[in-house]
Enzyme design. Structure first.
Site, PDB file in Angstrom:
ATOM      1  N   GLU A 242       0.829  -1.211   0.000  1.00 24.50           N
ATOM      2  CA  GLU A 242       0.000   0.000   0.000  1.00 24.50           C
ATOM      3  C   GLU A 242       0.861   1.257   0.000  1.00 24.50           C
ATOM      4  O   GLU A 242       0.580   2.221  -0.732  1.00 24.50           O
ATOM      5  CB  GLU A 242      -0.923  -0.003   1.220  1.00 24.50           C
ATOM      6  N   ARG A 243       1.906   1.263   0.812  1.00 19.42           N
ATOM      7  CA  ARG A 243       2.740   2.463   0.912  1.00 19.42           C
ATOM      8  C   ARG A 243       3.584   2.667  -0.331  1.00 19.42           C
ATOM      9  O   ARG A 243       3.804   3.802  -0.764  1.00 19.42           O
ATOM     10  CB  ARG A 243       3.587   2.384   2.185  1.00 19.42           C
TER      11      ARG A 243
END
Length: 386
Positions: A242-243
């Site tokens: 996600e990051r």
């Protein structure tokens, strides 16, 4: 990382799709504060974009993460941040744990239609009072016969008003906050699931965001992803991807800000010459371009680590932190050169300015990224320190 002609083909195909089927409608979807997720996702599924890195047996392409990274960057070609984020939730936030840890039956029932675009997914982690502090979530799932009965609520849920299922993080036992949670797939039409309200945001207008309540929501225990009590660990694994997604997409958005600003300032005249001809303007844009290049290099280092199968937590955290800072600096710096038009809702740089601000908050605030990095450096105070 050396990209291949296949990566280039993916990028070109996605850009053509965006130019034909998304960008002509973005302004209308922004005004409506929602876009037709099922329509757009179905087309993305037909083109194979929702399952690039997902298992072949579930309809995915089984490619390495570098292809997902190219997609994350290229989605920034959309003239907004909301729709790319909604797609990123589907591909890189709500389904990685399902793909890697879910049972065959669970993947057949939920992952396959998410890859085909027949289902829209959302992620239920953040709560009121429990945003970046994932360990403090209060939603519970207690065992009753062969089911889980879920009570609680989730906040800031992207795709929440249109989703077919939610990947919910809930407390399934007492004990350590890092070992008492499980990820559970909850169909949104299940009795007791209520979309309490559609949230109004300062940016990302075309993306629907919801507050969700769970009132004695009953789902079978087979809807649990992986082992009971491992939900926090699985969510931390998802956060790497996600990051990185956030960093890659922000880099693409920042590049779009620079490109549109160069075009605008080249045409805009003031005091007998174009705005771009002023040394401060083209020097400042050169500085901003250098920052974007640094962000891309750091992000792609994280991609290489994921592809190699090594732990990318440290690099992904740095990339996410840097992305939040860079998109803010680039959007603000570029907006200044648009003058009064930059302050208008109708200008593309204004939308980038609003949409990009989320990068420093979503997926873990900047301060949480700094805390994680301090722990890697051995400088974070121990719990019993004075």
């Amino acid at each position: 990382m050396q990209l291949t002609p296949e990566h280039d083909t993916l990028r070109d195909t996605l850009k053509r799709f965006i130019d034909k089927e998304v960008n002509p409608y973005v302004d209308d979807w922004e005004k409506a504060e929602i876009f037709p997720a099922h329509q757009v996702f179905k087309r993305l599924g037909e083109l194979g974009f929702l399952g690039l890195t997902k298992p072949v047996e579930n309809g995915g392409s089984g490619l390495d993460y570098s292809y997902g990274a190219v997609m994350a960057e290229t989605l920034a070609h959309m003239n907004c941040g909301g729709i790319p984020m909604a797609i990123g939730v589907q591909t890189d936030m709500a389904t990685p744990a399902l793909a890697h840890r879910g049972s065959k039956e669970l993947r057949d029932e939920f992952l396959a239609p998410a890859i085909s675009g027949d289902y829209v997914a959302c992620l239920g982690v953040s709560e009121v009072g429990s945003g970046s502090d994932v360990a403090s979530v209060k939603t519970t799932a207690r065992k009753v016969d062969g089911d889980y009965v879920i009570n609680g609520g989730k906040m800031w849920t992207t795709n929440g008003t249109q989703a077919d299922f939610c990947c919910v993080l809930a407390n399934t036992s007492e004990g350590s906050s890092h070992r008492n949670k499980s990820l559970i797939v909850v169909p949104m039409k299940t009795k007791g699931v209520q979309v309490a309200r559609k949230l109004e945001k300062m940016g990302m207008h075309s993306s629907d965001t919801a507050q969700i309540h769970f009132d004695d929501v009953r789902v079978p225990q087979r809807y649990r992803i992986g082992e009971e009590g491992m939900g926090f660990i699985y969510q931390m694994e998802q956060f790497q991807i996600e990051r990185l997604w956030g960093a890659l997409n922000s880099a693409g958005m920042a590049q779009r800000a620079i490109d549109t600003t160069i075009a605008y300032t080249r045409d805009r005249q003031a005091f007998g010459r174009s705005i771009l001809d002023n040394q401060w303007v083209h020097y400042k844009l050169a500085e901003l371009q250098t920052e974007v290049a640094c962000l891309k290099a750091l992000s792609w280092q994280g991609v290489e680590e994921v592809v190699a199968g090594t732990d990318a937590t440290r690099t992904a955290t740095m990339a996410k932190l840097k992305a939040g800072r860079v998109i803010r600096e680039v959007a603000d710096g570029c907006l200044q050169f648009w003058g009064g038009m930059g302050y208008m809702d109708e200008s593309p740089i204004s939308r980038i300015f609003r949409d990009g601000r989320l990068t420093s908050i979503g997926g873990g605030a900047d301060e949480v990224m700094l805390q994680i990095l301090a722990k890697f450096m051995g400088t974070f105070p121990l719990p019993n320190a004075a």
